[in-house]
Write a protein that holds these residues in place. Sequence first.
Motif, PDB file in Angstrom:
ATOM      1  N   GLY A  25       5.050  -9.631  -2.696  1.00 56.72           N
ATOM      2  CA  GLY A  25       4.633 -10.844  -2.534  1.00 56.72           C
ATOM      3  C   GLY A  25       3.243 -10.895  -1.653  1.00 56.72           C
ATOM      4  N   LEU A  26       2.938 -11.785  -1.101  1.00 61.80           N
ATOM      5  CA  LEU A  26       1.589 -11.896  -0.419  1.00 61.80           C
ATOM      6  C   LEU A  26       1.666 -11.013   0.711  1.00 61.80           C
ATOM      7  N   TRP A  27       0.704 -10.582   1.242  1.00 59.77           N
ATOM      8  CA  TRP A  27       0.356  -9.791   2.401  1.00 59.77           C
ATOM      9  C   TRP A  27       0.952  -8.574   2.408  1.00 59.77           C
ATOM     10  N   LEU A  28       1.249  -8.016   1.185  1.00 59.01           N
ATOM     11  CA  LEU A  28       1.873  -6.691   1.198  1.00 59.01           C
ATOM     12  C   LEU A  28       1.236  -5.958  -0.170  1.00 59.01           C
ATOM     13  N   LEU A  29       1.473  -4.642  -0.278  1.00 58.24           N
ATOM     14  CA  LEU A  29       1.209  -4.059  -1.674  1.00 58.24           C
ATOM     15  C   LEU A  29       2.383  -3.411  -2.163  1.00 58.24           C
ATOM     16  N   SER A  30       2.359  -2.715  -3.521  1.00 56.42           N
ATOM     17  CA  SER A  30       3.546  -2.251  -3.787  1.00 56.42           C
ATOM     18  C   SER A  30       3.976  -0.718  -3.289  1.00 56.42           C
ATOM     19  N   ASN A  31       3.356  -0.393  -2.085  1.00 59.52           N
ATOM     20  CA  ASN A  31       3.759   0.723  -1.257  1.00 59.52           C
ATOM     21  C   ASN A  31       4.954   0.393  -0.626  1.00 59.52           C
ATOM     22  N   SER A  32       5.073  -1.080  -0.329  1.00 66.18           N
ATOM     23  CA  SER A  32       6.368  -1.748   0.392  1.00 66.18           C
ATOM     24  C   SER A  32       7.678  -1.400  -0.381  1.00 66.18           C
ATOM     25  N   TRP A  33       7.750  -1.029  -1.444  1.00 68.64           N
ATOM     26  CA  TRP A  33       8.954  -0.844  -2.141  1.00 68.64           C
ATOM     27  C   TRP A  33       9.105   0.688  -2.328  1.00 68.64           C
ATOM     28  N   GLU A  34       8.440   1.633  -1.769  1.00 75.05           N
ATOM     29  CA  GLU A  34       8.673   3.144  -1.686  1.00 75.05           C
ATOM     30  C   GLU A  34      10.128   3.570  -1.493  1.00 75.05           C
TER      31      GLU A  34
END
Length: 278
Positions: A25-34
């Motif tokens: 979502g907003l204010w995050l990137l895909s690395n938040s799902w690692e």
Amino acid sequence: MDDRTAQQIAACNASGRTPVVFIHGLWLLSNSWEKWAAVMEKNGYTALAPGWPDDPETVAEANAHPDVLAGKTVGRVTDHYAAIINELDRAPVLIGHSFGGLLAQMLAGRGLSAATVAISPAAFRGVLPVPVSSLRSASPVLANPVNRGRAVPLTYQQFRYGFANAVNAHEARQLYDTYAVPAPGMPLFQAAVANVNPWTEVKVDTRRPDRGPLLIVSGDNDNTVPWAVAHAAYKKQRHNPGVTEIVKMPGRGHALTIDSGWREIADTALAFVQRFVQ
């Protein structure tokens, strides 16, 4: 489509496993799902975490060059993920957080999902509650109309209120330094007027017969997407012939996918997915 995403798609298809597509979502990137991706891989799925169009690869790059994040609309981002999904050999599981949870529901409403988990999902047209805490969380963007075309960062205090209110100050600071990036203002402006704009892009086909099973996850201390918003989305979605469920996670805020309790949320999502998709 960037080379990194194309390589991920090729690896997913070569694995022969069911893909799990993560949508931030907003204010995050895909690395938040690692960490989540590792859990799904360990349990027999193959994970794919594409960014939004033109997302930088790192938090440092995003903070240094925020302009590349600006100007993205809900429709453009949804079409971006739809194009990725259409390159997959098998219908994926979709897991999204915040605006990613909205996008996951939109994609499921196009018949593109084998199962969907929407975590603290942003509201779509027809979801009517507008809690004061949601307005405060969105105010760094909505307070200035010029922000429609900008990428807007959060201060630490704004992140603390909107994301990390349910953790201690030390963890909140760590999360902010590790994950927070500027966000395009346009999607929040689109969402803010969705219920008065009959042509809005911020809408979900909740009745499509092949939507697939859907779980909505809500943190009961979430300031950005409080229970009232998540439950209103559930009430719209439960008219679908597919399985529709909602769960409230006690003591959790909007950072529930990245904070120290992330594994509880990941296991909740995994258990739901395993019931329907192998």
